[in-house]
Design a protein around this motif. Structure first.
Motif, PDB file in Angstrom:
ATOM      1  N   GLY A 320       0.876  -1.140  -0.059  1.00 54.19           N
ATOM      2  CA  GLY A 320       0.044  -0.037  -0.005  1.00 54.19           C
ATOM      3  C   GLY A 320       0.925   1.075  -0.188  1.00 54.19           C
ATOM      4  O   GLY A 320       1.926   1.061   0.019  1.00 54.19           O
ATOM      5  N   VAL A 321       0.188   2.439   0.159  1.00 51.43           N
ATOM      6  CA  VAL A 321       0.794   3.775   0.133  1.00 51.43           C
ATOM      7  C   VAL A 321       1.615   3.802   1.533  1.00 51.43           C
ATOM      8  O   VAL A 321       1.101   4.653   2.372  1.00 51.43           O
ATOM      9  N   PHE A 322       2.762   3.029   1.894  1.00 50.47           N
ATOM     10  CA  PHE A 322       3.213   2.784   3.143  1.00 50.47           C
ATOM     11  C   PHE A 322       3.823   4.216   3.669  1.00 50.47           C
ATOM     12  O   PHE A 322       4.108   4.343   4.923  1.00 50.47           O
ATOM     13  N   GLU A 323       4.108   5.066   2.597  1.00 47.88           N
ATOM     14  CA  GLU A 323       4.744   6.259   2.913  1.00 47.88           C
ATOM     15  C   GLU A 323       3.989   7.147   4.172  1.00 47.88           C
ATOM     16  O   GLU A 323       4.248   7.960   4.671  1.00 47.88           O
ATOM     17  N   ILE A 324       2.587   6.947   3.994  1.00 46.91           N
ATOM     18  CA  ILE A 324       1.673   7.610   4.772  1.00 46.91           C
ATOM     19  C   ILE A 324       1.352   6.799   5.747  1.00 46.91           C
ATOM     20  O   ILE A 324       0.622   5.674   5.498  1.00 46.91           O
ATOM     21  N   GLU A 325       1.331   6.987   6.921  1.00 44.81           N
ATOM     22  CA  GLU A 325       0.968   6.139   8.217  1.00 44.81           C
ATOM     23  C   GLU A 325      -0.069   5.125   8.079  1.00 44.81           C
ATOM     24  O   GLU A 325      -0.205   4.073   8.310  1.00 44.81           O
ATOM     25  N   GLU A 357      13.269  -1.073   6.093  1.00 41.23           N
ATOM     26  CA  GLU A 357      13.960   0.141   7.042  1.00 41.23           C
ATOM     27  C   GLU A 357      13.181   1.023   7.532  1.00 41.23           C
ATOM     28  O   GLU A 357      13.372   0.898   9.055  1.00 41.23           O
ATOM     29  N   LYS A 358      12.331   1.351   7.233  1.00 46.64           N
ATOM     30  CA  LYS A 358      11.192   2.345   7.873  1.00 46.64           C
ATOM     31  C   LYS A 358      10.786   1.367   9.301  1.00 46.64           C
ATOM     32  O   LYS A 358      10.526   2.287  10.162  1.00 46.64           O
ATOM     33  N   PHE A 359      10.556   0.159   8.919  1.00 51.73           N
ATOM     34  CA  PHE A 359       9.811  -0.516  10.212  1.00 51.73           C
ATOM     35  C   PHE A 359      10.760  -0.897  11.122  1.00 51.73           C
ATOM     36  O   PHE A 359      10.442  -1.610  12.103  1.00 51.73           O
TER      37      PHE A 359
END
Ligand SMILES: Nc1ncnc2c1ncn2[C@@H]1O[C@H](COP(=O)(O)OP(=O)(O)O)[C@@H](O)[C@H]1O
Ligand SMILES: O=C(OP(=O)(O)O)[C@H](O)COP(=O)(O)O
Length: 393
Positions: A320-325, A357-359
Protein backbone atom coordinates in the motif's frame (compact mmCIF):
# COMPACT_ATOMS: atom_id res chain seq x y z
CA UNK A 1 28.72 -18.11 -10.68
CA UNK A 2 30.51 -18.85 -13.93
CA UNK A 3 32.10 -15.37 -14.12
CA UNK A 4 35.53 -14.51 -12.75
CA UNK A 5 35.58 -12.43 -9.62
CA UNK A 6 38.15 -10.00 -8.30
CA UNK A 7 39.48 -12.84 -6.14
CA UNK A 8 40.41 -14.84 -9.26
CA UNK A 9 42.90 -12.31 -10.64
CA UNK A 10 46.08 -10.52 -9.59
CA UNK A 11 45.37 -6.95 -8.46
CA UNK A 12 48.56 -5.98 -6.66
CA UNK A 13 50.15 -2.85 -8.16
CA UNK A 14 47.43 -2.74 -10.86
CA UNK A 15 45.26 0.19 -11.80
CA UNK A 16 41.75 -1.14 -11.29
CA UNK A 17 38.67 0.58 -12.76
CA UNK A 18 35.76 -0.32 -10.48
CA UNK A 19 32.20 0.46 -11.61
CA UNK A 20 30.04 0.98 -8.52
CA UNK A 21 26.43 2.11 -8.14
CA UNK A 22 26.58 5.19 -5.90
CA UNK A 23 23.18 6.33 -7.19
CA UNK A 24 22.05 7.02 -3.62
CA UNK A 25 18.96 8.98 -2.59
CA UNK A 26 19.71 12.64 -1.78
CA UNK A 27 17.58 15.32 -0.14
CA UNK A 28 18.66 18.96 0.07
CA UNK A 29 22.18 18.02 -0.95
CA UNK A 30 22.59 15.30 1.71
CA UNK A 31 22.69 11.52 1.27
CA UNK A 32 19.61 10.03 2.97
CA UNK A 33 20.54 6.35 2.60
CA UNK A 34 24.15 5.22 2.09
CA UNK A 35 23.41 1.48 1.76
CA UNK A 36 24.71 1.32 -1.81
CA UNK A 37 28.01 2.90 -0.74
CA UNK A 38 28.41 0.65 2.32
CA UNK A 39 27.73 -2.46 0.25
CA UNK A 40 30.74 -1.77 -1.98
CA UNK A 41 33.16 -1.58 0.96
CA UNK A 42 34.21 -5.27 0.82
CA UNK A 43 35.41 -4.89 -2.79
CA UNK A 44 37.12 -1.53 -2.23
CA UNK A 45 38.81 -2.71 0.98
CA UNK A 46 39.92 -5.93 -0.71
CA UNK A 47 41.57 -3.90 -3.48
CA UNK A 48 43.20 -1.46 -1.05
CA UNK A 49 44.53 -4.28 1.14
CA UNK A 50 45.92 -6.06 -1.90
CA UNK A 51 47.82 -3.01 -3.15
CA UNK A 52 45.68 -1.97 -6.10
CA UNK A 53 45.29 1.61 -7.33
CA UNK A 54 41.53 2.03 -7.16
CA UNK A 55 39.66 4.13 -9.74
CA UNK A 56 35.94 4.25 -8.94
CA UNK A 57 33.22 5.27 -11.39
CA UNK A 58 29.46 5.67 -10.87
CA UNK A 59 26.40 7.40 -12.23
CA UNK A 60 23.95 9.42 -10.20
CA UNK A 61 20.47 10.29 -11.45
CA UNK A 62 19.76 10.85 -15.11
CA UNK A 63 21.64 14.01 -16.22
CA UNK A 64 21.45 12.94 -19.89
CA UNK A 65 24.96 13.87 -20.97
CA UNK A 66 24.98 17.30 -19.29
CA UNK A 67 26.78 18.54 -16.19
CA UNK A 68 24.13 18.95 -13.47
CA UNK A 69 25.70 20.48 -10.36
CA UNK A 70 23.39 18.70 -7.87
CA UNK A 71 24.34 15.35 -9.39
CA UNK A 72 28.09 15.62 -8.77
CA UNK A 73 29.55 12.76 -6.73
CA UNK A 74 31.33 15.01 -4.21
CA UNK A 75 29.07 13.94 -1.30
CA UNK A 76 29.45 10.27 -2.22
CA UNK A 77 33.26 10.62 -2.16
CA UNK A 78 33.09 12.27 1.27
CA UNK A 79 30.81 9.54 2.63
CA UNK A 80 33.03 6.80 1.23
CA UNK A 81 36.05 8.46 2.81
CA UNK A 82 34.31 8.46 6.23
CA UNK A 83 33.35 4.80 5.85
CA UNK A 84 36.85 3.75 4.76
CA UNK A 85 38.58 5.97 7.30
CA UNK A 86 40.98 7.22 4.65
CA UNK A 87 41.06 9.98 2.03
CA UNK A 88 39.17 9.43 -1.21
CA UNK A 89 40.31 11.65 -4.07
CA UNK A 90 37.65 13.02 -6.37
CA UNK A 91 37.97 13.98 -10.04
CA UNK A 92 35.81 16.88 -11.20
CA UNK A 93 35.54 15.46 -14.69
CA UNK A 94 34.56 12.11 -16.15
CA UNK A 95 37.54 11.77 -18.46
CA UNK A 96 40.31 13.96 -19.90
CA UNK A 97 43.82 15.20 -19.22
CA UNK A 98 43.18 16.19 -15.58
CA UNK A 99 41.70 12.76 -14.83
CA UNK A 100 44.63 10.99 -16.50
CA UNK A 101 47.07 13.05 -14.42
CA UNK A 102 45.20 12.14 -11.21
CA UNK A 103 45.28 8.44 -12.15
CA UNK A 104 49.00 8.62 -12.94
CA UNK A 105 49.66 10.08 -9.50
CA UNK A 106 47.87 7.20 -7.70
CA UNK A 107 49.93 5.08 -5.35
CA UNK A 108 49.11 1.53 -4.27
CA UNK A 109 46.08 1.59 -1.95
CA UNK A 110 44.92 5.05 -3.10
CA UNK A 111 41.29 5.61 -4.09
CA UNK A 112 40.03 8.06 -6.74
CA UNK A 113 36.35 8.59 -7.61
CA UNK A 114 35.63 9.94 -11.10
CA UNK A 115 32.83 12.44 -11.73
CA UNK A 116 29.28 11.21 -12.55
CA UNK A 117 29.83 9.18 -15.72
CA UNK A 118 26.41 10.23 -17.10
CA UNK A 119 27.73 13.82 -17.47
CA UNK A 120 29.33 12.42 -20.63
CA UNK A 121 26.77 11.50 -23.29
CA UNK A 122 28.94 8.59 -24.40
CA UNK A 123 28.07 6.73 -21.19
CA UNK A 124 24.44 5.86 -21.87
CA UNK A 125 25.08 5.55 -25.63
CA UNK A 126 27.73 2.96 -24.79
CA UNK A 127 30.10 4.91 -27.04
CA UNK A 128 33.17 2.73 -27.72
CA UNK A 129 35.38 5.85 -27.69
CA UNK A 130 34.42 6.59 -24.08
CA UNK A 131 34.67 2.93 -23.10
CA UNK A 132 38.19 2.83 -24.59
CA UNK A 133 39.15 6.05 -22.81
CA UNK A 134 38.02 4.51 -19.49
CA UNK A 135 39.93 1.34 -20.30
CA UNK A 136 43.13 3.31 -21.00
CA UNK A 137 43.10 4.51 -17.39
CA UNK A 138 43.39 0.98 -16.03
CA UNK A 139 44.76 -2.58 -16.26
CA UNK A 140 41.65 -4.35 -14.98
CA UNK A 141 37.88 -3.73 -14.94
CA UNK A 142 35.82 -4.76 -11.92
CA UNK A 143 32.04 -4.44 -12.11
CA UNK A 144 30.47 -4.11 -8.65
CA UNK A 145 27.44 -2.10 -9.81
CA UNK A 146 24.70 -4.72 -9.56
CA UNK A 147 22.09 -1.92 -9.46
CA UNK A 148 23.16 -0.86 -12.97
CA UNK A 149 23.96 -4.32 -14.36
CA UNK A 150 20.82 -4.24 -16.56
CA UNK A 151 22.26 -1.23 -18.42
CA UNK A 152 24.62 -1.67 -21.38
CA UNK A 153 26.58 1.55 -20.89
CA UNK A 154 30.21 2.52 -21.52
CA UNK A 155 31.30 2.01 -17.89
CA UNK A 156 29.19 -1.11 -17.27
CA UNK A 157 29.50 -3.04 -20.53
CA UNK A 158 31.57 -1.23 -23.16
CA UNK A 159 34.75 -1.08 -21.10
CA UNK A 160 34.70 -4.88 -20.65
CA UNK A 161 35.58 -5.23 -24.35
CA UNK A 162 38.92 -3.47 -23.80
CA UNK A 163 40.17 -4.89 -20.48
CA UNK A 164 40.18 -8.12 -18.49
CA UNK A 165 36.78 -7.89 -16.77
CA UNK A 166 35.67 -9.49 -13.50
CA UNK A 167 32.90 -9.09 -10.95
CA UNK A 168 33.28 -7.34 -7.61
CA UNK A 169 32.27 -8.97 -4.34
CA UNK A 170 28.87 -7.25 -4.12
CA UNK A 171 28.02 -8.24 -7.69
CA UNK A 172 29.11 -11.79 -6.88
CA UNK A 173 26.98 -11.88 -3.71
CA UNK A 174 23.85 -10.51 -5.44
CA UNK A 175 24.10 -12.99 -8.33
CA UNK A 176 24.85 -15.84 -5.99
CA UNK A 177 21.96 -15.19 -3.59
CA UNK A 178 19.36 -14.34 -6.25
CA UNK A 179 20.56 -17.17 -8.47
CA UNK A 180 20.45 -19.76 -5.71
CA UNK A 181 17.04 -18.56 -4.58
CA UNK A 182 15.50 -18.75 -8.03
CA UNK A 183 17.25 -21.62 -9.74
CA UNK A 184 16.83 -24.19 -6.99
CA UNK A 185 14.20 -22.65 -4.75
CA UNK A 186 13.39 -24.19 -1.40
CA UNK A 187 9.68 -24.88 -1.24
CA UNK A 188 7.10 -23.67 -0.47
CA UNK A 189 8.40 -20.67 -2.42
CA UNK A 190 6.31 -17.50 -2.10
CA UNK A 191 6.62 -14.48 -4.37
CA UNK A 192 5.04 -11.23 -3.21
CA UNK A 193 4.57 -8.63 -5.91
CA UNK A 194 3.21 -5.18 -5.10
CA UNK A 195 3.97 -1.54 -5.75
CA UNK A 196 2.63 0.77 -8.39
CA UNK A 197 4.51 0.10 -11.62
CA UNK A 198 2.16 -2.38 -13.31
CA UNK A 199 4.03 -2.34 -16.63
CA UNK A 200 7.39 -3.01 -14.95
CA UNK A 201 6.02 -5.89 -12.86
CA UNK A 202 3.99 -7.78 -15.45
CA UNK A 203 6.89 -9.92 -16.64
CA UNK A 204 7.96 -10.74 -13.13
CA UNK A 205 4.42 -11.83 -12.16
CA UNK A 206 4.37 -14.06 -15.25
CA UNK A 207 7.70 -15.61 -14.34
CA UNK A 208 6.72 -16.09 -10.69
CA UNK A 209 3.55 -17.96 -11.68
CA UNK A 210 5.89 -20.42 -13.38
CA UNK A 211 8.46 -20.85 -10.62
CA UNK A 212 6.81 -20.00 -7.27
CA UNK A 213 4.21 -22.00 -5.33
CA UNK A 214 2.35 -19.01 -3.88
CA UNK A 215 2.02 -15.65 -5.62
CA UNK A 216 0.69 -12.82 -3.44
CA UNK A 217 -0.44 -9.69 -5.26
CA UNK A 218 -0.75 -6.36 -3.44
CA UNK A 219 -0.35 -2.62 -3.75
CA UNK A 220 -1.43 -0.66 -6.79
CA UNK A 221 -1.16 -3.75 -9.00
CA UNK A 222 -4.21 -5.34 -7.38
CA UNK A 223 -6.77 -3.05 -9.00
CA UNK A 224 -5.91 -4.12 -12.54
CA UNK A 225 -6.87 -7.65 -11.44
CA UNK A 226 -10.05 -6.46 -9.69
CA UNK A 227 -11.15 -4.46 -12.73
CA UNK A 228 -10.37 -7.40 -15.02
CA UNK A 229 -12.75 -9.47 -12.87
CA UNK A 230 -15.47 -6.87 -13.36
CA UNK A 231 -15.28 -5.02 -10.01
CA UNK A 232 -15.74 -1.26 -9.60
CA UNK A 233 -12.34 0.17 -8.59
CA UNK A 234 -13.24 3.86 -8.25
CA UNK A 235 -10.21 6.13 -8.47
CA UNK A 236 -7.68 3.33 -7.82
CA UNK A 237 -4.54 2.88 -9.86
CA UNK A 238 -5.12 0.74 -12.95
CA UNK A 239 -3.44 -0.23 -16.21
CA UNK A 240 -6.31 -0.62 -18.66
CA UNK A 241 -4.01 -2.12 -21.30
CA UNK A 242 -3.29 -5.14 -19.07
CA UNK A 243 -6.81 -6.28 -18.18
CA UNK A 244 -6.80 -9.28 -20.53
CA UNK A 245 -3.34 -10.25 -19.36
CA UNK A 246 -4.48 -10.09 -15.73
CA UNK A 247 -7.22 -12.65 -16.51
CA UNK A 248 -4.71 -14.80 -18.41
CA UNK A 249 -2.45 -14.83 -15.34
CA UNK A 250 -5.27 -15.98 -13.07
CA UNK A 251 -6.07 -18.72 -15.59
CA UNK A 252 -2.44 -19.73 -16.05
CA UNK A 253 -1.92 -20.00 -12.27
CA UNK A 254 -5.03 -22.19 -12.00
CA UNK A 255 -3.80 -24.47 -14.79
CA UNK A 256 -0.39 -24.85 -13.16
CA UNK A 257 -1.98 -25.51 -9.76
CA UNK A 258 -0.42 -22.42 -8.20
CA UNK A 259 -1.83 -20.53 -5.23
CA UNK A 260 -2.38 -17.11 -6.83
CA UNK A 261 -3.83 -14.66 -4.29
CA UNK A 262 -5.19 -11.18 -4.79
CA UNK A 263 -6.45 -9.16 -1.82
CA UNK A 264 -9.81 -10.18 -0.31
CA UNK A 265 -10.34 -6.84 1.43
CA UNK A 266 -8.84 -3.40 1.05
CA UNK A 267 -8.43 -0.07 2.76
CA UNK A 268 -9.96 2.71 0.69
CA UNK A 269 -9.64 6.45 1.15
CA UNK A 270 -11.27 9.56 -0.24
CA UNK A 271 -8.00 11.44 -0.53
CA UNK A 272 -4.25 10.77 -0.90
CA UNK A 273 -3.33 12.19 2.53
CA UNK A 274 -2.91 11.18 6.18
CA UNK A 275 -6.06 13.12 7.13
CA UNK A 276 -8.25 11.35 4.54
CA UNK A 277 -11.36 9.39 5.51
CA UNK A 278 -10.77 5.64 5.27
CA UNK A 279 -12.90 2.50 5.20
CA UNK A 280 -12.25 -1.20 5.01
CA UNK A 281 -14.26 -2.87 2.26
CA UNK A 282 -14.46 -6.14 0.34
CA UNK A 283 -13.24 -6.06 -3.25
CA UNK A 284 -16.73 -5.32 -4.55
CA UNK A 285 -17.26 -2.38 -2.20
CA UNK A 286 -15.21 0.50 -3.67
CA UNK A 287 -17.40 3.58 -4.30
CA UNK A 288 -16.76 5.40 -7.58
CA UNK A 289 -15.05 8.41 -5.95
CA UNK A 290 -12.79 6.50 -3.51
CA UNK A 291 -9.49 4.73 -4.14
CA UNK A 292 -7.83 1.58 -2.88
CA UNK A 293 -4.77 2.44 -0.86
CA UNK A 294 -3.72 -0.64 1.17
CA UNK A 295 -4.59 -4.29 1.72
CA UNK A 296 -7.19 -4.90 4.44
CA UNK A 297 -6.90 -6.83 7.75
CA UNK A 298 -8.20 -10.17 6.40
CA UNK A 299 -5.67 -10.03 3.57
CA UNK A 300 -2.89 -9.10 5.99
CA UNK A 301 -3.64 -12.19 8.03
CA UNK A 302 -3.97 -14.44 4.99
CA UNK A 303 -0.69 -13.23 3.45
CA UNK A 304 1.19 -13.37 6.78
CA UNK A 305 0.14 -17.01 7.21
CA UNK A 306 1.40 -17.97 3.76
CA UNK A 307 4.70 -16.14 4.35
CA UNK A 308 5.27 -17.77 7.73
CA UNK A 309 4.78 -21.22 6.19
CA UNK A 310 7.27 -20.61 3.37
CA UNK A 311 10.84 -21.79 3.00
CA UNK A 312 11.69 -19.02 0.53
CA UNK A 313 10.08 -15.59 0.18
CA UNK A 314 10.92 -13.12 -2.58
CA UNK A 315 9.28 -9.71 -2.06
CA UNK A 316 9.11 -6.87 -4.54
CA UNK A 317 6.84 -3.86 -4.08
CA UNK A 318 4.88 -2.49 -1.08
CA UNK A 319 1.30 -3.55 -0.28
CA UNK A 320 0.00 0.00 0.00
CA UNK A 321 1.01 3.64 0.19
CA UNK A 322 3.27 2.85 3.15
CA UNK A 323 4.86 6.32 3.14
CA UNK A 324 1.60 7.63 4.71
CA UNK A 325 1.14 6.11 8.19
CA UNK A 326 -2.58 5.19 8.05
CA UNK A 327 -1.93 3.31 4.79
CA UNK A 328 1.21 1.49 5.95
CA UNK A 329 -0.35 -1.42 7.89
CA UNK A 330 -0.43 -3.89 4.99
CA UNK A 331 3.21 -3.35 4.10
CA UNK A 332 4.15 -3.48 7.78
CA UNK A 333 2.31 -6.80 8.24
CA UNK A 334 4.10 -8.33 5.25
CA UNK A 335 7.48 -7.01 6.45
CA UNK A 336 6.76 -8.36 9.95
CA UNK A 337 5.83 -11.79 8.58
CA UNK A 338 9.02 -11.80 6.47
CA UNK A 339 10.98 -10.94 9.61
CA UNK A 340 9.33 -13.77 11.58
CA UNK A 341 9.34 -16.56 9.03
CA UNK A 342 12.04 -19.16 9.35
CA UNK A 343 12.22 -19.22 5.53
CA UNK A 344 14.89 -17.36 3.57
CA UNK A 345 13.76 -13.82 2.70
CA UNK A 346 14.94 -11.80 -0.28
CA UNK A 347 13.83 -8.23 -0.89
CA UNK A 348 14.30 -6.53 -4.25
CA UNK A 349 13.16 -3.05 -5.15
CA UNK A 350 14.01 0.29 -3.62
CA UNK A 351 10.63 0.95 -2.02
CA UNK A 352 10.20 -2.45 -0.37
CA UNK A 353 13.72 -2.16 1.04
CA UNK A 354 12.93 1.38 2.25
CA UNK A 355 9.76 0.05 3.90
CA UNK A 356 11.66 -2.71 5.73
CA UNK A 357 14.15 -0.07 6.88
CA UNK A 358 11.39 2.30 7.99
CA UNK A 359 9.77 -0.41 10.14
CA UNK A 360 13.14 -1.28 11.71
CA UNK A 361 13.01 -4.79 10.21
CA UNK A 362 15.71 -4.57 7.54
CA UNK A 363 18.29 -6.51 9.54
CA UNK A 364 15.79 -9.37 9.99
CA UNK A 365 15.74 -10.03 6.24
CA UNK A 366 18.23 -12.48 4.76
CA UNK A 367 19.09 -10.45 1.66
CA UNK A 368 18.14 -6.95 0.56
CA UNK A 369 19.21 -6.37 -3.00
CA UNK A 370 20.91 -3.11 -4.00
CA UNK A 371 19.22 -3.37 -7.41
CA UNK A 372 15.57 -2.59 -8.17
CA UNK A 373 15.28 -2.83 -11.95
CA UNK A 374 18.33 -5.11 -12.05
CA UNK A 375 16.89 -7.63 -9.58
CA UNK A 376 13.56 -7.62 -11.43
CA UNK A 377 15.25 -8.32 -14.77
CA UNK A 378 17.36 -11.02 -13.15
CA UNK A 379 14.25 -12.64 -11.65
CA UNK A 380 12.51 -12.52 -15.02
CA UNK A 381 15.40 -14.59 -16.35
CA UNK A 382 16.80 -11.83 -18.59
CA UNK A 383 20.54 -11.66 -19.20
CA UNK A 384 22.15 -8.61 -17.55
CA UNK A 385 24.56 -6.94 -20.02
CA UNK A 386 26.92 -5.81 -17.24
CA UNK A 387 27.30 -9.45 -16.20
CA UNK A 388 27.34 -11.06 -19.64
CA UNK A 389 30.35 -8.86 -20.57
CA UNK A 390 32.52 -10.23 -17.74
CA UNK A 391 35.15 -12.93 -18.33
CA UNK A 392 34.07 -16.53 -17.83
CA UNK A 393 35.83 -18.67 -15.24
N1 LIG B 1 -2.77 1.09 -3.77
C1 LIG B 1 -1.80 1.92 -4.18
N2 LIG B 1 -2.12 3.03 -4.89
C2 LIG B 1 -1.14 3.87 -5.30
N3 LIG B 1 0.17 3.70 -5.05
C3 LIG B 1 0.52 2.61 -4.35
C4 LIG B 1 -0.44 1.68 -3.88
N4 LIG B 1 0.23 0.72 -3.22
C5 LIG B 1 1.53 1.04 -3.25
N5 LIG B 1 1.73 2.18 -3.91
C6 LIG B 1 2.98 2.89 -4.13
O1 LIG B 1 3.88 2.10 -4.87
C7 LIG B 1 5.16 2.68 -4.72
C8 LIG B 1 6.25 1.65 -4.93
O2 LIG B 1 6.05 0.99 -6.16
P1 LIG B 1 7.26 0.32 -6.96
O3 LIG B 1 8.19 1.39 -7.42
O4 LIG B 1 6.59 -0.52 -8.01
O5 LIG B 1 7.97 -0.60 -5.85
P2 LIG B 1 9.52 -1.01 -5.69
O6 LIG B 1 10.36 0.24 -5.71
O7 LIG B 1 9.63 -1.73 -4.36
O8 LIG B 1 9.81 -1.90 -6.86
C9 LIG B 1 5.20 3.28 -3.33
O9 LIG B 1 5.59 4.61 -3.42
C10 LIG B 1 3.74 3.15 -2.84
O10 LIG B 1 3.25 4.33 -2.23
O1 LIG C 1 18.74 3.23 -9.00
C1 LIG C 1 18.83 2.45 -9.94
O2 LIG C 1 17.77 1.74 -10.41
P1 LIG C 1 16.63 1.10 -9.42
O3 LIG C 1 15.85 2.25 -8.79
O4 LIG C 1 15.77 0.29 -10.37
O5 LIG C 1 17.34 0.23 -8.42
C2 LIG C 1 20.16 2.17 -10.61
O6 LIG C 1 21.16 3.04 -10.11
C3 LIG C 1 20.01 2.32 -12.13
O7 LIG C 1 19.64 3.64 -12.44
P2 LIG C 1 18.87 3.93 -13.82
O8 LIG C 1 17.50 3.29 -13.71
O9 LIG C 1 18.80 5.45 -13.92
O10 LIG C 1 19.69 3.32 -14.94
Amino acid sequence: MNKKSVRDVEVSGKRVFVRVDFNVPMENGAITDDTRIRETLPTIKYLIENGAKVILASHMGRPKGQVVEELRLTKAAARLSELLGKPVMKADEVIGAAVTAQVEALKEGDVLLLENVRFNEGEENNDPALAKAFAELADLFVNDAFGAAHRAHASTEGIAHFLPAVSGLLMEKELDVLGRALLKPERPFTAIVGGSKVKDKIDVINKMIEIADNILIGGGLSYTFFKAQGHEIGQSLVDNSKLDLALEFIEKAKKLGKNFLIPVDIVISDDFSASANTQIVNVDGIPADWEGIDIGPKTRELYADVIKNSKLVVWNGPMGVFEIEPFSHGTRAVAQACAETSGYTVIGGGDSAAAAEKFGLADKMDHISTGGGASLEFMEGKALPGVVALNDK
